[in-house]
Motif scaffolding. Structure first.
Motif, PDB file in Angstrom:
ATOM      1  N   LEU A 135     -16.681  14.706  24.596  1.00 16.22           N
ATOM      2  CA  LEU A 135     -17.446  13.875  24.717  1.00 16.22           C
ATOM      3  C   LEU A 135     -16.698  12.472  24.092  1.00 16.22           C
ATOM      4  O   LEU A 135     -17.377  10.940  24.240  1.00 16.22           O
ATOM      5  N   THR A 136     -17.507  13.007  22.493  1.00 16.79           N
ATOM      6  CA  THR A 136     -16.817  12.135  21.419  1.00 16.79           C
ATOM      7  C   THR A 136     -16.412  11.381  21.155  1.00 16.79           C
ATOM      8  O   THR A 136     -15.946  10.427  20.244  1.00 16.79           O
ATOM      9  N   GLY A 137     -14.842  11.565  21.665  1.00 23.57           N
ATOM     10  CA  GLY A 137     -13.558  10.953  21.444  1.00 23.57           C
ATOM     11  C   GLY A 137     -13.445   9.658  22.183  1.00 23.57           C
ATOM     12  O   GLY A 137     -14.438   9.674  22.730  1.00 23.57           O
ATOM     13  N   ARG A 138     -12.539   9.135  21.086  1.00 27.97           N
ATOM     14  CA  ARG A 138     -12.548   7.739  22.067  1.00 27.97           C
ATOM     15  C   ARG A 138     -12.246   7.550  23.020  1.00 27.97           C
ATOM     16  O   ARG A 138     -10.847   8.205  23.244  1.00 27.97           O
ATOM     17  N   LYS A 139     -12.858   7.010  24.133  1.00 27.66           N
ATOM     18  CA  LYS A 139     -11.660   6.974  25.160  1.00 27.66           C
ATOM     19  C   LYS A 139     -10.600   5.576  25.196  1.00 27.66           C
ATOM     20  O   LYS A 139     -11.483   4.534  24.459  1.00 27.66           O
TER      21      LYS A 139
ATOM     22  N   ASP B 204     -17.806  21.037  24.244  1.00 26.54           N
ATOM     23  CA  ASP B 204     -18.871  20.230  24.835  1.00 26.54           C
ATOM     24  C   ASP B 204     -18.993  19.975  26.041  1.00 26.54           C
ATOM     25  O   ASP B 204     -18.807  19.532  27.281  1.00 26.54           O
ATOM     26  N   GLY B 205     -18.936  21.784  26.552  1.00 28.44           N
ATOM     27  CA  GLY B 205     -19.145  21.828  28.024  1.00 28.44           C
ATOM     28  C   GLY B 205     -18.246  21.757  29.153  1.00 28.44           C
ATOM     29  O   GLY B 205     -18.670  21.845  31.190  1.00 28.44           O
ATOM     30  N   PHE B 206     -16.893  21.429  28.328  1.00 30.42           N
ATOM     31  CA  PHE B 206     -16.123  20.971  29.683  1.00 30.42           C
ATOM     32  C   PHE B 206     -14.710  21.652  28.909  1.00 30.42           C
ATOM     33  O   PHE B 206     -14.096  22.308  28.371  1.00 30.42           O
ATOM     34  N   TRP B 207     -13.614  22.326  30.436  1.00 28.55           N
ATOM     35  CA  TRP B 207     -12.651  22.188  30.286  1.00 28.55           C
ATOM     36  C   TRP B 207     -11.283  21.402  29.422  1.00 28.55           C
ATOM     37  O   TRP B 207     -11.308  20.389  30.044  1.00 28.55           O
TER      38      TRP B 207
ATOM     39  N   ALA C 211     -10.772  15.901  29.982  1.00 31.58           N
ATOM     40  CA  ALA C 211     -11.059  17.084  30.724  1.00 31.58           C
ATOM     41  C   ALA C 211     -11.047  17.150  32.465  1.00 31.58           C
ATOM     42  O   ALA C 211     -10.650  16.644  33.167  1.00 31.58           O
ATOM     43  N   CYS C 212     -10.423  18.363  32.326  1.00 28.70           N
ATOM     44  CA  CYS C 212      -9.632  19.141  33.978  1.00 28.70           C
ATOM     45  C   CYS C 212     -10.723  19.617  34.470  1.00 28.70           C
ATOM     46  O   CYS C 212     -10.758  20.403  35.524  1.00 28.70           O
ATOM     47  N   GLY C 213     -11.743  20.146  34.049  1.00 30.16           N
ATOM     48  CA  GLY C 213     -13.042  20.784  34.368  1.00 30.16           C
ATOM     49  C   GLY C 213     -14.210  21.599  34.093  1.00 30.16           C
ATOM     50  O   GLY C 213     -14.562  21.220  32.819  1.00 30.16           O
ATOM     51  N   LYS C 214     -15.248  21.461  34.456  1.00 30.54           N
ATOM     52  CA  LYS C 214     -16.325  21.537  33.689  1.00 30.54           C
ATOM     53  C   LYS C 214     -16.901  23.167  33.463  1.00 30.54           C
ATOM     54  O   LYS C 214     -16.381  23.959  34.858  1.00 30.54           O
TER      55      LYS C 214
END
Length: 258
Positions: free
Chosen positions: A189-193, A212-215, A229-232
């Motif tokens: 989630l800290t990766g640059r969008k 970070d809580g995601f796949w 992120a393909c899913g939580k």
């Protein structure tokens, strides 16, 4: 953290800073001793930092990458190593190293791994004190020795803070989106969008991450390596049983965990 700050944190001291030359122009140094201009090959420019620790001090890689073309035991900067990182978008030249080289062409290195040792080797055997010459460029092949040697950018804007993830698997396949998903430059989630997906778009992927809580999936998008992120991630629920933001069209798990 930028690469120079990283080297300082490892005990190195800056002896030549391109932003502090008397010319007031970044990189224009014209360093001359006893009538010899050390920068004449590049028209007076030295678009690099010089640092010292001690003679034969181990030199750590400032970021991950692949040892690439430009490495030469007898190059313009003497014993030289070039490390390129396509994802980061930069490559770095380490010059005046001790012979023989510690790394080889095509070798993958990690940040902090020793790639050579501080020395004073150079192309013309000019008298110089032992030091590290470190020069940064945008990623990519630079045609011509002079163009390669003389081009350099300011590394103080490069962020090399170590990025980590919880776990990864070398799984591959095809994923089709059913939602709009952020595209990032790192599986976090800290990766640059760097963009967003559209719905009903198929992505080929070659790695799965838990972070970070995601796949997360490592995919190719317009020739660039990106992450979505393909899913939580739900505690106790395996990836193949997770409610994803799309559909797995194909999945190969044969290569197992990283």
């Amino acid at each position: 953290m930028n690469p120079i700050a990283y080297l300082i944190s490892q005990g190195f001291k800056v002896t030549s800073d391109p932003a502090r030359y008397k010319s007031g122009i970044w990189g224009l140094r014209n360093y001359t001793v006893n009538g010899y201009n050390y920068d004449q090959y590049c028209g007076g420019y030295h678009r690099a930092f010089d640092l010292v620790k001690y003679d034969r001090a181990p030199i750590p890689a400032v970021f991950d990458g692949i040892v690439t073309a430009g490495t030469n035991n007898f190059g313009n900067f003497g014993c030289t190593v070039v490390v390129a990182n396509k994802n980061l978008g930069y490559q770095v030249i380490y010059g005046h190293l001790a012979r023989p080289l510690k790394v080889r062409l095509g070798q993958r290195v990690k940040q902090g791994e020793i790639i050579g040792f501080q020395s004073n080797t150079n192309y013309q055997n000019v008298r110089m004190d032992s030091h590290l010459h470190i020069q940064f460029q945008k990623y990519g092949y630079i045609n011509g020795e002079r163009n390669f040697v003389c081009s350099g950018i300011n590394p103080l804007t490069i962020n090399i803070a170590e990025k980590k993830y919880k776990a990864a698997w070398l799984w591959s396949g095809i994923f089709e989106t059913e939602h709009v998903i952020n595209i990032r430059d790192f599986p976090s989630l800290t990766g640059r969008k760097i963009g967003i997906t559209k719905k009903n778009v198929k992505f080929s992927f070659d790695k799965l991450y838990d972070n970070d809580g995601f796949w997360w999936l490592r995919c190719m998008d317009n020739g660039a390596q990106v992450f979505i992120a393909c899913g939580k991630k739900t505690s106790g629920v395996i990836f193949t049983k997770t409610a994803l933001y799309g559909e797995l069209k194909r999945l190969d798990t044969s290569k197992g965990k990283e």
